[in-house]
Design an enzyme around this catalytic site. Structure first.
Site, PDB file in Angstrom:
ATOM      1  N   GLU A 120       0.845  -1.187   0.000  1.00 40.00           N
ATOM      2  CA  GLU A 120       0.000   0.000   0.000  1.00 40.00           C
ATOM      3  C   GLU A 120       0.882   1.240   0.000  1.00 40.00           C
ATOM      4  O   GLU A 120       1.899   1.297   0.691  1.00 40.00           O
ATOM      5  CB  GLU A 120      -0.913   0.030   1.226  1.00 40.00           C
ATOM      6  N   GLU A 141      -3.768  11.489   2.160  1.00 41.32           N
ATOM      7  CA  GLU A 141      -4.676  10.976   3.184  1.00 41.32           C
ATOM      8  C   GLU A 141      -4.761  11.991   4.313  1.00 41.32           C
ATOM      9  O   GLU A 141      -3.773  12.251   5.004  1.00 41.32           O
ATOM     10  CB  GLU A 141      -4.211   9.620   3.731  1.00 41.32           C
TER      11      GLU A 141
END
Length: 272
Positions: free
Chosen positions: A161, A166
């Site tokens: 990932e 974010e």
């Protein structure tokens, strides 16, 4: 950052990380025989270009790790729609209906309808495609309970990932990589002035050995971090843009609609 000449793409080569030109990190020249090619660009110009390059919702369905359930299709643009100028909008709306809990861990109660898309083209670092650039410009919500993301995640296994954008309920962007060389997360948190204004978020991913990659992260064209991605090589990854809510971003989330906008999303790669 505009994509112009290859040597200005990123700080990805061993021995040149940290070398700067005009305040930006740069990379070594492309390998002999390498050809740069665009994989994804200009896909928010119309619904036909959007739907040719992207699928609606998450690759695995409507639910993930927050309290928002994703609703979107070619005939439903209530939560995912386009604005003029090639802008994608994801909209989260509070719901009073009882829709039960998310089907994904940690199985939180559904409080919102929201939107997500994922690219049909996967990102896979290989000997043939050893370097990738993934970038876009975003207006990201950062209020408590809002959890926008622009990220790569394993299509056939997890990890790998890489989180390029974010926000978890405040003004810090989390640049994250899992797993790193120690088998854990690498996290670089960067304060962003006015996340709701347009900012550029970018990752340069390059193969460094048979199993691992280096990922260089950029904010508004400035290098901010280098992470080692262990066992990324040969692992296909989905590229996802989503507006999740609550969960790791805190609660309660906002009662008014929340908007997350994207433009100029680009993916390119070296072909050797």
């Amino acid at each position: 950052m505009p994509h112009s000449r290859r040597k200005f793409l990123a700080a990805g080569a061993a021995g040149l990380a940290g070398v700067t030109l005009g305040g930006q990190a740069i990379a070594a020249p492309p390998a002999a025989g390498a050809t740069w090619e665009t994989v994804l660009n200009g896909t928010f110009a119309s619904y036909s270009t959007l739907q040719a390059a992207w699928n609606y919702r998450y690759p695995w369905g409507s639910d993930h790790n927050g309290t928002a359930r994703m609703y979107a299709s070619s005939s439903d643009h209530s939560q995912v729609y386009l604005e003029s100028g090639g802008v994608l909008v994801l909209k989260a709306t509070r719901t009073t209906a009882n829709e039960g809990n998310s089907s994904a861990d940690p199985y939180l109660p559904i409080h919102y309808h929201s939107g997500a898309i994922h690219a049909k083209q996967q990102v896979t670092v290989t000997d043939q495609f050893p370097s990738w650039e993934v970038r876009g410009e975003f207006q990201a919500p950062s209020a408590r309970g809002t959890w926008p993301a622009f990220w790569l995640t394993g299509a056939t296994s997890w990890p790998p990932e890489s989180d390029i954008l974010e926000f978890k309920g405040d003004g810090r962007n989390w640049f994250n990589t899992y797993k790193n060389g120690s088998g854990a997360w690498s996290n670089t948190l960067v304060n962003v002035s006015d996340p709701g204004g347009w900012h550029g978020y970018r990752a340069w991913i390059t193969k460094v050995n048979a199993t691992d990659v280096d990922i260089h992260y950029y904010l508004d064209g400035k290098w901010v971090a280098q992470h080692r991605g262990a066992n990324f090589v040969g692992k296909p990854m989905w590229l996802i843009i989503n507006l999740q809510m609550e969960g790791s971003s805190g609660s309660p989330g906002p009662t008014a609609p929340t908007y997350y906008r994207a433009r100029n999303v680009y993916v390119g790669r070296d072909r050797v």
